[in-house]
Motif scaffolding. Structure first.
Motif, PDB file in Angstrom:
ATOM      1  N   GLU A 299      -7.426  -2.435   0.413  1.00 32.22           N
ATOM      2  CA  GLU A 299      -6.799  -1.130   0.671  1.00 32.22           C
ATOM      3  C   GLU A 299      -5.652  -0.872  -0.291  1.00 32.22           C
ATOM      4  N   VAL A 300      -4.934  -1.950  -0.654  1.00 26.09           N
ATOM      5  CA  VAL A 300      -3.852  -1.806  -1.634  1.00 26.09           C
ATOM      6  C   VAL A 300      -4.458  -1.433  -2.988  1.00 26.09           C
ATOM      7  N   ALA A 301      -5.516  -2.141  -3.363  1.00 25.75           N
ATOM      8  CA  ALA A 301      -6.162  -1.864  -4.647  1.00 25.75           C
ATOM      9  C   ALA A 301      -6.693  -0.429  -4.689  1.00 25.75           C
ATOM     10  N   LEU A 302      -7.254   0.038  -3.568  1.00 25.12           N
ATOM     11  CA  LEU A 302      -7.782   1.403  -3.515  1.00 25.12           C
ATOM     12  C   LEU A 302      -6.655   2.420  -3.719  1.00 25.12           C
TER      13      LEU A 302
ATOM     14  N   VAL B 122     -18.678   6.824   2.427  1.00 27.56           N
ATOM     15  CA  VAL B 122     -17.297   6.444   2.693  1.00 27.56           C
ATOM     16  C   VAL B 122     -16.586   6.275   1.349  1.00 27.56           C
ATOM     17  N   TRP B 123     -15.378   6.762   1.234  1.00 28.51           N
ATOM     18  CA  TRP B 123     -14.588   6.578   0.010  1.00 28.51           C
ATOM     19  C   TRP B 123     -14.110   5.133  -0.016  1.00 28.51           C
ATOM     20  N   ASN B 124     -14.339   4.452  -1.126  1.00 33.49           N
ATOM     21  CA  ASN B 124     -13.905   3.052  -1.192  1.00 33.49           C
ATOM     22  C   ASN B 124     -13.495   2.724  -2.621  1.00 33.49           C
ATOM     23  N   LEU B 125     -13.103   1.473  -2.827  1.00 29.26           N
ATOM     24  CA  LEU B 125     -12.558   1.064  -4.127  1.00 29.26           C
ATOM     25  C   LEU B 125     -13.596   1.286  -5.230  1.00 29.26           C
TER      26      LEU B 125
ATOM     27  N   LYS C 222       0.833  -1.201   0.000  1.00 28.49           N
ATOM     28  CA  LYS C 222       0.000   0.000   0.000  1.00 28.49           C
ATOM     29  C   LYS C 222       0.878   1.266   0.000  1.00 28.49           C
ATOM     30  N   LEU C 223       1.961   1.231   0.780  1.00 31.30           N
ATOM     31  CA  LEU C 223       2.865   2.384   0.832  1.00 31.30           C
ATOM     32  C   LEU C 223       3.610   2.578  -0.487  1.00 31.30           C
ATOM     33  N   VAL C 224       3.926   1.460  -1.171  1.00 31.47           N
ATOM     34  CA  VAL C 224       4.584   1.580  -2.485  1.00 31.47           C
ATOM     35  C   VAL C 224       3.627   2.307  -3.445  1.00 31.47           C
TER      36      VAL C 224
ATOM     37  N   CYS D  92      -5.640   2.479  -7.237  1.00 32.36           N
ATOM     38  CA  CYS D  92      -6.664   3.044  -8.122  1.00 32.36           C
ATOM     39  C   CYS D  92      -6.581   4.576  -8.168  1.00 32.36           C
ATOM     40  N   GLU D  93      -6.062   5.186  -7.095  1.00 30.59           N
ATOM     41  CA  GLU D  93      -5.904   6.652  -7.077  1.00 30.59           C
ATOM     42  C   GLU D  93      -4.940   7.102  -8.172  1.00 30.59           C
ATOM     43  N   PHE D  94      -4.110   6.168  -8.651  1.00 36.27           N
ATOM     44  CA  PHE D  94      -3.045   6.522  -9.597  1.00 36.27           C
ATOM     45  C   PHE D  94      -3.617   7.077 -10.907  1.00 36.27           C
ATOM     46  N   TRP D  95      -4.763   6.508 -11.371  1.00 35.49           N
ATOM     47  CA  TRP D  95      -5.223   6.857 -12.721  1.00 35.49           C
ATOM     48  C   TRP D  95      -5.703   8.296 -12.787  1.00 35.49           C
ATOM     49  N   SER D  96      -6.441   8.723 -11.768  1.00 35.30           N
ATOM     50  CA  SER D  96      -6.872  10.131 -11.755  1.00 35.30           C
ATOM     51  C   SER D  96      -5.659  11.036 -11.597  1.00 35.30           C
ATOM     52  N   ALA D  97      -4.718  10.609 -10.734  1.00 37.91           N
ATOM     53  CA  ALA D  97      -3.527  11.441 -10.501  1.00 37.91           C
ATOM     54  C   ALA D  97      -2.723  11.589 -11.793  1.00 37.91           C
TER      55      ALA D  97
END
Length: 860
Positions: free
Chosen positions: A279-282, A366-369, A241-243, A285-290
């Motif tokens: 949580e790792v997948a979530l 709640v923000w989720n995957l 998740k941190l990676v 997933c933030e990567f694509w918008s970023a």
């Protein structure tokens, strides 16, 4: 010093026992003692200067006591130091610090963690300089090879990195280099530790510096990336998740660092976006918008879309443990319980351009995957548009048709996806009707999407119903006039849903009907459509009592329909008008005497009724006059304009302005009261808190002014004195309020130029700046009539702001009114003749070329 410090202070047995006893009572769940009494007792002890020394002693040395008591002492110590550290005597500060350091390697993990938290607080309060032994202690522990010592130091260090990262990236007198330079190589080394706890703490610590990007990290960024790729498939989910978090932050803050490795990063993100840990997948997933927000070249991402889109879609299905699933009954045949109904928020009417985008109220979401995946798909559809459809549509169509027990989750996800791409893929989904039949493919896609959604609106599962109505609302906003030819089939489906939905989703149908009316406007005004639409709504109208909150969405829905149908609503108007009057009357009574009113006061009933009356006024135009003349609306409205609730006043002034346009004669008997109370809304020290009220009141004054002309004169100067400061401080204020202030000032100047023009030079410049921001419309024409009237009355008043006036005139695309066009020509020619000896040319040379070009149509 440390040794001497600890020798000089010793706890007394008696005090130690008492404090431990209190802590024991405080943490024991079964203790009959009153918790607030214990707390007061501890507060009382806090007054003794060495109380915190006792706590430090208990945490560090009370070997015979339970870990819970020692931890409780530590947490209390941490809170005390937050407020009191700087006031403590240096000897006591030193004692506490000397007790903390040996505990970094304590055998018990909880003790170590509590010590780490306290150390971070001490550094926040006293800085690194105030604790020279600390850094060396950290280094000794990190290099010790003893797991407890390494973990303890790492835990404390990671808390400092999280709370006050800049402290380690500053020059410390007496140190050859910044602390971060000393720690970074050790942190990188821990990336390879066999202990997951050390890998997690060290990576988490380095990640804290992505935003700050100290030169030490920038210089070793390749080493950092190498370390990240090394941890990419770590067995510990927390580390993975941190990676992901590191890559997401890097792409937000330093995309250039990732560019050479982008393909590897994307490949990795695709893989972890399917991680077994949600949580790792979530995080992945933030990567694509970023990525899309970082404005990186879309080409790189384009080739991965066929792999990415199916992953996003499969992650959009409800997870089995989704919190919102536990709440409600799924089966449509079961009625909703009251607790399943979310609170709803009605937004009062607002005249003018809205500043903010209205986001859905997410206070209970709640923000989720699932939501993150939908958001990513939304962003991708805005970047890539129709290119994603060939990959997306076949999956959506398959999911829409899924059957079986759990298949509703697939149907719902497909509907959610259609809503998410509605805006970005509008052209591919809804080709424009004017073009030739080459668009047959597009039509088929549009019809497939539309019919797919309409069928799902009638799904047996409430979740699918809800998602389908929401997605359909997006489609309505985007496809507006495209829906007209399909109105009949759409209305049949919506009214069928209206008959079968339970309360919770009924609100969403109202919303879909209202949005449909807003989208297709007058197209709705045909008998064949009204026969489908109105009877069920009217039946519901009779069924819901005046005190039932289920009335709100119905009132909102009627507001949209009345505006869309225009005079076509006349046949339904009388009972709707009368009911709004009755509701407002009853509620105003309930406010002072709920018993005789028979209902509890709720201002939302008044707001929704005022807004529906505005919709009626807008729809029927002067046709509303007969209804107003036979009612006591004028007196009720005046009362609402004076209400203490700002949203009631906001809607009341919107209605005042709407009535002023179509039947000012009925406001006339109480005109001066309406004007005074409207002017008061502008003259308030708390303008920013009630900006929407001021905005509507300002607009209403302008609408009244052009109807009653000179009768407005008693309040003209009061209003002008409020509008001028708004225009002069426009930067900090809502755009709409500034526009309405400029228009109303112009309208007042048009009807009373003799009163306003003597003050021109005070406001001419800021007024012209505001006018030049307004788009062409009737209201802008009125304002310029005022400008011309003032210049005729006091030509010298505008001389010092002539450049700004020219820019305001040049902001017109074209002035539609020939008469106003000629007036503006006269104004410009008047100044050209007035300014001899090159003064006019000097003024012209101060203008940008496009402004000069625009002025050429006025022959100057």
């Amino acid at each position: 010093m440390a040794a001497a410090g600890s020798a000089s202070w010793q706890p007394q047995e008696e005090g130690l026992k008492e404090i431990c006893g209190l802590l024991e009572q405080q943490i024991s769940p079964s203790s009959s003692a009153d918790k607030s009494q214990i707390w007061q007792q501890l507060q009382h002890y806090s007054q003794f200067p060495d109380f915190n020394n006792y706590l430090a002693f208990i945490l560090a040395r009370a070997e015979g006591k339970s870990v819970e008591i020692r931890q409780a002492a530590g947490l209390l110590l941490k809170n005390n130091l937050r407020t009191a550290y700087k006031m403590m005597s240096p000897a006591h500060q030193q004692y506490i610090k000397s007790e903390l350091l040996p505990c970094l390697g304590a055998a018990d993990k909880h003790i170590r963690s509590t010590v780490g938290t306290i150390i971070s607080v001490v550094v926040q309060q006293g800085g690194i300089l105030g604790w020279p032994e600390l850094l060396q202690a950290f280094i000794n522990c990190l290099d010790s090879n003893d797991l407890n010592h390494m973990e303890g130091a790492m835990d404390a260090l990671s808390k400092i990195c999280e709370d006050i990262p800049q402290v380690l990236d500053s020059d410390v007198p007496g140190l050859a280099e910044r602390p971060i330079n000393i720690f970074l190589p050790r942190l990188f080394q821990f990336f390879q530790s066999p202990h997951a706890s050390l890998r997690k703490l060290s990576l988490g610590s380095v990640n804290q510096y992505i935003m700050l990007m100290p030169s030490a990290l920038y210089a070793s960024v390749d080493k950092y990336l190498h370390g990240l790729f090394g941890l990419a498939n770590d067995p510990a989910a927390e580390v993975r998740k941190l990676v992901c978090a590191a890559f997401v932050q890097l792409i937000e803050v330093r995309p250039s660092v990732l560019e050479p490795h982008m393909k590897n990063v994307i490949e990795y993100m695709l893989q972890v976006n399917k991680d077994t840990d949600d949580e790792v997948a979530l995080e992945a997933c933030e990567f694509w918008s970023a990525y899309c927000d970082a404005q990186l070249p879309p080409e790189i991402l384009r080739e991965y879309l066929p792999r990415l889109i199916p992953i996003l879609l499969s992650n959009m299905a409800y997870a089995d443990d989704d919190e919102s699933l536990a709440e409600a009954e799924e089966d449509e045949s079961l009625p909703d319980r009251d607790q399943d109904l979310k609170p709803r928020f009605h937004t009062s009417r607002f005249h003018g351009s809205e500043d903010a985008e209205d986001d859905d109220d997410d206070s209970f979401n709640v923000w989720n995957l699932r939501k993150c995946s939908a958001a990513a798909l939304d962003v991708l559809s805005n970047v890539f548009g129709d290119e994603i459809l060939p990959t997306l549509m076949p999956i959506i169509q398959a999911k829409l048709a899924a059957t079986g027990d759990e298949a509703w989750k697939d149907r719902e996800a497909a509907v959610l996806a259609l809503g998410a791409v509605g805006e970005g893929c509008i052209n591919g989904l809804y080709p424009h009707l004017s073009e030739d039949s080459g668009h047959q493919k597009g039509y088929e896609q549009f019809d497939a999407a539309l019919m797919g959604l309409l069928r799902r609106i009638l799904d047996t599962n409430k979740r699918v119903q809800e998602a389908a109505c929401s997605a359909f609302a997006t489609l309505e906003e985007e496809a507006a006039e495209e829906l007209a030819p399909r109105l009949e089939v759409i209305l049949h489906h919506l009214m069928c849903a209206f008959a079968k939905y339970q309360r919770r989703n009924l609100r969403i149908v109202y919303d879909a009907i209202g949005t449909l009316a807003d989208a297709v406007g007058g197209e709705l005004n045909q008998p064949v459509y009204l026969e489908i639409l109105m009877p069920p709504l009217i039946a519901k109208w009779h069924q819901v009592p005046n005190s039932d909150k289920d009335l709100f969405p119905l009132l909102e829905c009627f507001t949209s329909i009345a505006q869309a149908l225009g005079t076509g609503f006349t046949q339904f108007a009388q009972p709707v008008f009368q009911r709004c009057i009755n509701i407002i009357q009853t509620q105003q009574l309930a406010k002072v005497d709920p018993v005789s009113a028979g209902v509890q006061y709720d201002k939302e009933f008044i707001v929704c009724s005022l807004d529906l009356l505005s919709g009626l006024t807008e729809g029927l135009g002067s046709g509303i006059e007969s209804l107003v003349s036979q009612s006591n609306l004028r007196d009720l409205l005046l009362q609402c304009c004076m209400d203490d609730a700002s949203d009631v006043r906001q809607s009341a002034f919107a209605l005042l302005g709407d009535l002023a346009r179509v039947c000012p004669v009925h406001l006339h008997p109480r005109l001066s009261e309406f004007l005074d109370i409207a002017a008061k809304q502008l003259n308030t020290p708390k303008l920013k808190e009630t900006i929407s009220v001021a905005n509507n009141a300002c607009w209403a004054i302008g609408e009244l002014a052009i109807k009653v002309r000179k009768e407005i004169s008693p309040i003209v100067m009061t209003v002008i004195s409020c509008l001028v400061p708004i225009l002069q401080h426009a930067e900090g204020l809502n755009k709409s309020l500034v526009e309405n202030s400029a228009i109303t000032l112009g309208r007042l100047a048009w009807v009373c130029p003799d009163l306003v023009s003597p003050h021109m030079e005070h406001f001419m410049q800021s007024w012209c700046i505001a006018l030049s921001m307004i788009r062409d419309d009737i209201e802008k024409e009125d304002a310029f009539r005022g400008l011309c009237a003032m210049v005729r009355a006091n030509p010298s008043g505008a001389l010092s702001s002539l450049v700004f006036m020219c820019k305001a005139i040049a902001s017109w695309h074209e002035i539609r009114s020939e008469e106003l066009h000629n007036e503006v020509c006269q104004v410009l020619h008047g100044y050209k003749q007035m300014l001899r000896n090159g003064a006019w040319d000097q003024c012209m040379s101060a203008l940008e070329p496009p402004v000069k070009d625009k002025l050429s149509k006025y022959q100057v």
